[in-house]
Design an enzyme around this catalytic site. Structure first.
Site, PDB file in Angstrom:
ATOM      1  CB  SER B 132      -1.047   0.070   0.775  1.00 22.04           C
ATOM      2  OG  SER B 132      -1.948   0.590   0.916  1.00 22.04           O
ATOM      3  CG  HIS B 174      -5.681  -0.461  -1.501  1.00 25.70           C
ATOM      4  ND1 HIS B 174      -6.132  -1.451  -1.107  1.00 25.70           N
ATOM      5  CD2 HIS B 174      -4.696   0.523  -0.833  1.00 25.70           C
ATOM      6  CE1 HIS B 174      -5.382  -0.572   0.244  1.00 25.70           C
ATOM      7  NE2 HIS B 174      -4.480   0.315   0.172  1.00 25.70           N
ATOM      8  CD  GLU B 201      -7.784  -3.945  -2.023  1.00 27.16           C
ATOM      9  OE1 GLU B 201      -8.730  -4.432  -1.493  1.00 27.16           O
ATOM     10  OE2 GLU B 201      -7.993  -2.291  -1.118  1.00 27.16           O
TER      11      GLU B 201
END
Lengths: 279, 279
Positions: B132, B174, B201
């Site tokens: 992330s 994401h 993800e």
């Protein structure tokens, strides 16, 4: 409008178009339908709330001066062959498919007398518009339903026959807002359509013969699958992930044009072959 | 692992990687770090919950047999030059950047002694991983923050310096889940990076020298902006929409490889020029 050389006019809207402000997209539709002299038919087959949805559009179209606007609601295939419906279509200068569920449109209308009548008027040059579900049905193959916000997979989309106003392409709507790149790519790989169009909300692709112009707030994302050098469709099982290599990607906002025949953006009003622009 | 010819190893994760099941991605990281003999440092600079986030990773890495795992939390740039931190890095065989806010990572760590030490270990061949926010910081130019689920616009993204482990690219995370194609394209147009990577993800791109392999549940979406024939960056004002024509698009799921030098997918272990595959 309606000149004899115009073969087709479509206003294909990605959903959630502005109805209270400048209404750029609906204004373009009404103008193409003949402006204050337009005879507009609103087809509410997609929605289970035909009165509510239809009257919302009547309000906008009348505000823009199109007084001759009526709703044709078809709950069944019998409704789609009623003389009232057929007469309205025969006089229409603009036909508008509302949003809802695209499978309702095709299951109620496809191959009925009203379908034939709409295609006849379309071939005579009147403008057909559709928003959301009404946009999805425009091609000959449509996305019936599918998952948003996922990567390409066979199971991401269910495909089915569309209404066939714009053959050879796949159209998805609410595109950026719902994260539908994976869904559009899945549809392109599952069906032999070479061009995929992802239309954002409050955005439309306006088709005039073979030229597309983008209008509205967002963009139209165009994926040209004919340029792709590889996909793994022939090699995978149902629950596995799709791969695609070398597809061409264009993202065009308001005012940009695209040529459906050459499959190239039109810059400075000339469809420029991709390789030569860079030089 | 750690052979002298390996110039760089990165495991760049799109967020929300599996920590309780097979943990395919974290397993790959631990294996590259030396397996049960790994010395792993977890860097929690990105998060305001360093203890909670860090211990979650300790639990996974220890389950996989990496007993020598420790958290280095740096709240300030002074922390990032502590002898404890520097000694941990000098012994590390794998370094893991957690998620959180990517701007925290660069503002706390960039150009500190620990940054220099991490780059030294990286150049010696140890694996660096990030998830992330920890993925976003990998390039030299990173997406600091931006809007999801929108078409490309100048205002969609704010760019800033990254940690520089993988120069010349832009990475977003994401990707499918948050509908970030518009954001990635905006970043590619705003910065002169030619390759954009959108990582889903529970999916990672594993970089070994100049080769990328995709592992995990989703896909990596690769946009090659060097192939684009036009964008309107030089012509628009700040609040207007970006256009791009002719970018190349690859979407690669688990097991697919990509060559960073030729900018081509590697099919059957041979990097095939795009034009020749179709023939």
């Amino acid at each position: 409008m309606m000149e004899s050389h115009i073969k087709r006019q479509l206003v294909i809207i990605g959903g959630a178009e502005d109805k209270d402000g400048d209404s750029v997209i609906l204004r373009d539709f009404v103008r193409r339908a003949g402006g204050t002299k337009a005879h507009i038919v609103i087809l509410t087959a997609a929605t289970e709330l035909p009165r509510e949805v239809g009257e919302n559009y009547i309000r906008v179209f009348e505000r823009l001066g199109a007084e001759n606007t009526r709703i044709i609601d078809t709950e069944t295939r019998e409704d789609a062959s009623s003389s009232t419906a057929l007469e309205a279509i025969s006089k229409a200068t603009g036909i508008f498919f509302t949003g809802g569920d695209q499978a309702r449109i095709t299951s109620i209308l496809k191959d009925t007398e009203i379908d034939v009548a709409i295609h006849k008027r379309f071939s005579e040059g009147i403008v057909i518009a559709g928003t959301s579900a009404g946009a999805a049905v425009m091609p000959d193959k449509m996305i019936v339903e599918g998952d948003s916000q996922t990567h390409p997979r066979i199971e991401t989309v269910e495909m089915g026959p569309g209404m066939g106003f714009l053959p050879g392409v796949v159209i998805d709507q609410h595109f950026s807002q719902r994260g539908r790149l994976g869904r559009l790519i899945s549809a392109l790989i599952l069906e032999p359509a070479v061009l995929g169009f992802g239309i954002d909300e409050n955005t439309a692709m306006v088709v005039t013969d073979n030229q597309i112009e983008v209008i509205g707030e967002g963009a139209v994302t165009i994926v040209d699958e004919s340029e792709a050098t590889y996909n793994n469709m022939g090699e995978i099982l149902k629950d596995e992930s799709l791969a695609i290599c070398g597809a061409k990607l264009h993202i065009l906002p308001h005012g940009f044009k695209f040529d459906l025949k050459t499959r190239q953006p039109i810059l400075n009003n000339v469809a420029v072959p991709v390789a030569s622009i860079n030089a």
